[in-house]
Design an enzyme around this catalytic site. Structure first.
Site, PDB file in Angstrom:
ATOM      1  N   ASP A   1       0.876  -1.161   0.000  1.00  0.00           N
ATOM      2  CA  ASP A   1       0.000   0.000   0.000  1.00  0.00           C
ATOM      3  C   ASP A   1       0.922   1.222   0.000  1.00  0.00           C
ATOM      4  O   ASP A   1       2.117   1.108   0.300  1.00  0.00           O
ATOM      5  CB  ASP A   1      -0.888  -0.019   1.244  1.00  0.00           C
ATOM      6  CG  ASP A   1      -1.840   1.164   1.294  1.00  0.00           C
ATOM      7  OD1 ASP A   1      -2.318   1.593   0.226  1.00  0.00           O
ATOM      8  OD2 ASP A   1      -2.093   1.667   2.403  1.00  0.00           O
ATOM      9  N   LEU A   2       0.390   2.376  -0.325  1.00  0.00           N
ATOM     10  CA  LEU A   2       1.224   3.578  -0.405  1.00  0.00           C
ATOM     11  C   LEU A   2       1.099   4.453   0.838  1.00  0.00           C
ATOM     12  O   LEU A   2       2.057   4.635   1.592  1.00  0.00           O
ATOM     13  CB  LEU A   2       0.847   4.377  -1.656  1.00  0.00           C
ATOM     14  CG  LEU A   2       1.604   5.681  -1.894  1.00  0.00           C
ATOM     15  CD1 LEU A   2       3.101   5.431  -2.042  1.00  0.00           C
ATOM     16  CD2 LEU A   2       1.060   6.390  -3.136  1.00  0.00           C
ATOM     17  N   ASP A   3      -0.095   4.977   1.047  1.00  0.00           N
ATOM     18  CA  ASP A   3      -0.292   5.941   2.128  1.00  0.00           C
ATOM     19  C   ASP A   3      -0.283   5.247   3.484  1.00  0.00           C
ATOM     20  O   ASP A   3      -1.068   4.336   3.730  1.00  0.00           O
ATOM     21  CB  ASP A   3      -1.619   6.678   1.926  1.00  0.00           C
ATOM     22  CG  ASP A   3      -1.668   8.001   2.656  1.00  0.00           C
ATOM     23  OD1 ASP A   3      -0.634   8.419   3.199  1.00  0.00           O
ATOM     24  OD2 ASP A   3      -2.740   8.622   2.687  1.00  0.00           O
TER      25      ASP A   3
ATOM     26  N   THR B   1       0.148  10.842   3.194  1.00  0.00           N
ATOM     27  CA  THR B   1      -0.589  11.979   2.635  1.00  0.00           C
ATOM     28  C   THR B   1      -1.930  12.130   3.347  1.00  0.00           C
ATOM     29  O   THR B   1      -2.832  12.790   2.842  1.00  0.00           O
ATOM     30  CB  THR B   1      -0.825  11.800   1.118  1.00  0.00           C
ATOM     31  OG1 THR B   1      -1.624  10.621   0.909  1.00  0.00           O
ATOM     32  CG2 THR B   1       0.480  11.670   0.370  1.00  0.00           C
TER      33      THR B   1
ATOM     34  N   LYS C   1      -9.682   6.606   5.335  1.00  0.00           N
ATOM     35  CA  LYS C   1      -8.378   5.958   5.237  1.00  0.00           C
ATOM     36  C   LYS C   1      -8.457   4.659   4.441  1.00  0.00           C
ATOM     37  O   LYS C   1      -9.206   3.755   4.777  1.00  0.00           O
ATOM     38  CB  LYS C   1      -7.836   5.674   6.642  1.00  0.00           C
ATOM     39  CG  LYS C   1      -6.391   5.219   6.680  1.00  0.00           C
ATOM     40  CD  LYS C   1      -5.913   5.087   8.116  1.00  0.00           C
ATOM     41  CE  LYS C   1      -4.463   4.663   8.184  1.00  0.00           C
ATOM     42  NZ  LYS C   1      -3.990   4.513   9.573  1.00  0.00           N
TER      43      LYS C   1
ATOM     44  N   SER D   1      -2.409   0.399  -4.341  1.00  0.00           N
ATOM     45  CA  SER D   1      -3.057   1.522  -3.659  1.00  0.00           C
ATOM     46  C   SER D   1      -4.403   1.828  -4.294  1.00  0.00           C
ATOM     47  O   SER D   1      -4.578   1.677  -5.505  1.00  0.00           O
ATOM     48  CB  SER D   1      -2.160   2.766  -3.736  1.00  0.00           C
ATOM     49  OG  SER D   1      -2.841   3.913  -3.277  1.00  0.00           O
ATOM     50  N   ALA D   2      -5.340   2.286  -3.466  1.00  0.00           N
ATOM     51  CA  ALA D   2      -6.647   2.700  -3.977  1.00  0.00           C
ATOM     52  C   ALA D   2      -6.586   4.075  -4.624  1.00  0.00           C
ATOM     53  O   ALA D   2      -7.533   4.504  -5.279  1.00  0.00           O
ATOM     54  CB  ALA D   2      -7.671   2.711  -2.840  1.00  0.00           C
TER      55      ALA D   2
ATOM     56  N   LYS E   1     -10.864  -1.578  -1.381  1.00  0.00           N
ATOM     57  CA  LYS E   1     -10.596  -2.401  -0.210  1.00  0.00           C
ATOM     58  C   LYS E   1     -11.738  -2.185   0.791  1.00  0.00           C
ATOM     59  O   LYS E   1     -12.257  -1.081   0.882  1.00  0.00           O
ATOM     60  CB  LYS E   1      -9.263  -1.978   0.427  1.00  0.00           C
ATOM     61  CG  LYS E   1      -8.073  -2.061  -0.533  1.00  0.00           C
ATOM     62  CD  LYS E   1      -6.840  -1.380   0.046  1.00  0.00           C
ATOM     63  CE  LYS E   1      -5.711  -1.328  -0.974  1.00  0.00           C
ATOM     64  NZ  LYS E   1      -4.526  -0.604  -0.465  1.00  0.00           N
TER      65      LYS E   1
ATOM     66  N   GLU F   1       0.338  -3.457   4.571  1.00  0.00           N
ATOM     67  CA  GLU F   1      -0.782  -2.529   4.726  1.00  0.00           C
ATOM     68  C   GLU F   1      -0.767  -1.884   6.105  1.00  0.00           C
ATOM     69  O   GLU F   1      -0.222  -2.447   7.055  1.00  0.00           O
ATOM     70  CB  GLU F   1      -2.116  -3.268   4.553  1.00  0.00           C
ATOM     71  CG  GLU F   1      -2.700  -3.195   3.165  1.00  0.00           C
ATOM     72  CD  GLU F   1      -3.340  -1.854   2.848  1.00  0.00           C
ATOM     73  OE1 GLU F   1      -3.358  -0.968   3.730  1.00  0.00           O
ATOM     74  OE2 GLU F   1      -3.825  -1.685   1.713  1.00  0.00           O
ATOM     75  N   ASP F   2      -1.394  -0.705   6.192  1.00  0.00           N
ATOM     76  CA  ASP F   2      -1.492  -0.023   7.483  1.00  0.00           C
ATOM     77  C   ASP F   2      -2.933   0.144   7.947  1.00  0.00           C
ATOM     78  O   ASP F   2      -3.175   0.686   9.021  1.00  0.00           O
ATOM     79  CB  ASP F   2      -0.843   1.366   7.407  1.00  0.00           C
ATOM     80  CG  ASP F   2      -1.695   2.358   6.635  1.00  0.00           C
ATOM     81  OD1 ASP F   2      -2.167   2.003   5.529  1.00  0.00           O
ATOM     82  OD2 ASP F   2      -1.899   3.475   7.127  1.00  0.00           O
TER      83      ASP F   2
END
Length: 219
Positions: free
Chosen positions: A10-12, A18, A47, A117-118, A147, A171-172
């Protein structure tokens, strides 16, 4: 377990953050169009989910009934323009600690790297923080379910012609971990929040246990 061939990030919240920029963009949008100041408590609802899903949740939580799809899409697009302006100054200093070390380690093990990422801005953001060349594949979330649906992770896996037991996902968010597990992939949770369904959990990428990771990769 097979040898790991692919790690999907995942990115964020995993590679960079961000979150503040996303919610600030929503806040500015709601002040402009509805005269409403969004409570910071609403941030968690946005989120790890898509732009349109975030908008629907924020409208509902704010007691706003909006059924005009053209207007909804216009608002979502305007929010994105605000967000892009906010992240336009991002650079390498916005990477989380430990990111480069982990990506370089995976490359040294001949493990492919994908971004799941979404966000439709993920490619732009990776370029801003100078990491785009580290990724073998970037999922385009357009047309894919958000997700916790596993579609984003399944897309990365299928595009690289791999099976679930050949992949690991980072993932976070709870929804993200659920998506990884629904795809049949081993899940590593990142962040201060304990993610119940994750197979392993670390506070950040710089806290990764590389001995454990090597065992997982080698199967």
């Amino acid at each position: 377990m097979s040898r790991i061939q692919l790690v999907i990030f995942d990115l964020d919240g995993v590679i960079t953050s961000t979150t503040n920029e996303h919610f600030k963009a929503w806040s500015l949008l709601f002040i402009k169009h509805f005269g409403i100041h969004l409570s910071s408590e609403l941030e968690s609802y946005t989120k790890g989910v898509s732009r349109l899903d975030s908008l629907h949740v924020l409208l509902e939580k704010s007691g706003i009934k909006l059924t005009d799809q053209t207007m909804i899409e216009k608002l979502a697009n305007e929010k994105n323009l605000i967000y892009q302006e906010l992240i336009s100054e991002f650079d390498e200093t916005n990477r989380f600690a430990g990111v480069m070390e982990l990506l370089d380690y995976l490359k040294s093990k001949s493990v492919k790297i994908a971004l799941g990422s979404a966000s439709k801005n993920s490619s732009f953001l990776l370029k801003r923080i100078n990491l785009a060349n580290k990724f073998d594949y970037i999922v385009d979330p357009s047309g894919l379910k958000s997700k916790p649906d596993p579609a984003i992770f399944l897309d990365a896996m299928h595009q690289l012609k791999l099976n679930p037991d050949q992949c690991i996902g980072f993932e976070d968010a709870i929804a993200g971990v659920e998506a990884i597990k629904s795809a049949g992939i081993l899940a590593i949770g990142i962040g201060n929040e304990k993610l119940a369904n994750a197979d392993y959990h670390f506070r950040s990428l710089k806290d990764i246990d590389y001995e454990l990771l090597e065992k997982l990769i080698e199967g």
